[in-house]
Motif scaffolding. Structure first.
Motif, mmCIF file in Angstrom:
data_model
loop_
_atom_site.group_PDB
_atom_site.id
_atom_site.type_symbol
_atom_site.label_atom_id
_atom_site.label_comp_id
_atom_site.label_asym_id
_atom_site.label_seq_id
_atom_site.Cartn_x
_atom_site.Cartn_y
_atom_site.Cartn_z
ATOM 1 N N GLU A 13 0.995 -1.087 -0.397
ATOM 2 C CA GLU A 13 -0.046 0.283 0.285
ATOM 3 C C GLU A 13 0.476 1.448 0.307
ATOM 4 O O GLU A 13 0.806 1.960 -0.579
ATOM 5 C CB GLU A 13 -0.835 -0.142 1.166
ATOM 6 C CG GLU A 13 -2.425 -1.224 0.834
ATOM 7 C CD GLU A 13 -3.274 -0.688 0.054
ATOM 8 O OE1 GLU A 13 -3.492 0.104 0.270
ATOM 9 O OE2 GLU A 13 -3.260 -1.426 -0.880
ATOM 10 N N TYR A 16 2.589 1.839 -3.216
ATOM 11 C CA TYR A 16 1.385 2.721 -4.084
ATOM 12 C C TYR A 16 0.919 3.829 -3.575
ATOM 13 O O TYR A 16 1.435 5.147 -4.537
ATOM 14 C CB TYR A 16 0.121 1.890 -3.768
ATOM 15 C CG TYR A 16 -0.854 2.413 -4.876
ATOM 16 C CD1 TYR A 16 -1.302 2.509 -6.145
ATOM 17 C CD2 TYR A 16 -1.737 2.754 -4.457
ATOM 18 C CE1 TYR A 16 -1.910 2.903 -7.122
ATOM 19 C CE2 TYR A 16 -2.970 3.948 -4.831
ATOM 20 C CZ TYR A 16 -2.535 3.484 -6.704
ATOM 21 O OH TYR A 16 -3.727 4.258 -7.136
ATOM 22 N N GLU A 20 2.093 7.323 -6.244
ATOM 23 C CA GLU A 20 0.562 8.219 -6.295
ATOM 24 C C GLU A 20 1.296 9.424 -6.130
ATOM 25 O O GLU A 20 0.500 10.514 -6.813
ATOM 26 C CB GLU A 20 -1.070 7.593 -5.712
ATOM 27 C CG GLU A 20 -2.254 8.722 -5.498
ATOM 28 C CD GLU A 20 -3.052 7.444 -4.588
ATOM 29 O OE1 GLU A 20 -4.475 7.723 -5.743
ATOM 30 O OE2 GLU A 20 -2.977 7.130 -3.606
#
Length: 253
Positions: A13, A16, A20
């Motif tokens: 996570e 990511y 992002e």
């Protein structure tokens, strides 16, 4: 299908999140407290996740400063023959070489065992410091000692090995194409010369790579002995032996 434990799930996570939010090399990362609030977990979990990401070379820890996005590492695949310059080009980095010595010597009793050629064989001994250039700053990351049989590369001394790739010279000027390498990876600890040259503390763990490169006809092209700052290199995933050696050195096990 392998199930991820909580630490691995959170690590993915956070990876990511880095993508992002477009984190770049050198960007400071959120604190353990901030991430524990975002993901609803204890700080100990985030600490372990950061440990995972550090092992993977994704982040780096700066003492008394915090955690930052790590720099790109040079990828080494022991099954692939590729020059240092080409490896850097693959990851968008520029190479700079410092030639320390370039001379002809005869193999002695110690060297002939490594180079696998008779005692007294004339070889070029080339000592270079390999650097990368980032934002107009040089970072020394490896010291290389190359031994090239004189018989396969007559008048090699006339070539500039600070500006040119040794492998490229052997290919284009002598028709010698590197085809096979037998390499051994070890962990060693920086002596006074290595620590000064690579700008690390003495007894810092370094990666030592040594072995022989052969051409298409099985002739010995080079015996290479290099020591590398392990903060700048990584080896192919799945080589458990190498991974364990590096992990043990990194954590003083």
């Amino acid at each position: 299908m392998k199930l991820l434990n909580k630490d691995e799930f959170i690590a993915n996570e956070i990876k990511y999140m880095f993508i992002e939010k477009k984190y770049k090399e050198g960007d400071k990362l959120p604190s353990e407290r901030e991430l524990s609030e975002i993901y609803g977990v204890q700080r100990a979990t985030i600490r372990e996740v950061y440990h995972i990401l550090e092992e993977e070379g994704i982040i780096e820890i700066r003492e008394r400063s915090g955690r930052y996005m790590g720099h790109t590492r040079i990828k080494n695949n022991l099954q692939e023959i590729k020059s240092f310059s080409d490896k850097l080009s693959d990851i968008g980095m520029e190479v700079k070489n410092k030639l320390i010595s370039f001379e002809i010597i005869e193999l002695d009793k110690e060297l002939y065992k490594k180079v696998k050629l008779p005692i007294g064989t004339s070889v070029y001994k080339i000592t270079r410091v390999r650097k990368i250039v980032r934002e107009e700053e040089d970072f020394p990351i490896a010291i290389e000692y190359s031994y090239i049989p004189e018989v396969i590369a007559d008048k090699l001394l006339k070539y500039d090995l600070e500006e040119n790739s040794l492998f490229e010279i052997l290919k284009t000027q002598y028709g010698r194409v590197p085809k096979k390498e037998d390499q051994v990876i070890e962990i060693v600890y920086a002596n006074e010369f290595e620590s000064k040259t690579l700008k690390v503390d003495q007894m810092t763990a370094l990666i030592k790579k040594h072995g022989i490169t052969y051409d298409e006809d099985g002739n010995i092209l080079q015996y290479l002995h290099s020591v590398m700052n392990m903060d700048w290199v990584e080896f192919e995933k799945g080589n458990k032996k190498i991974e364990e050696k590096i992990k043990e050195a990194a954590y003083g096990l």
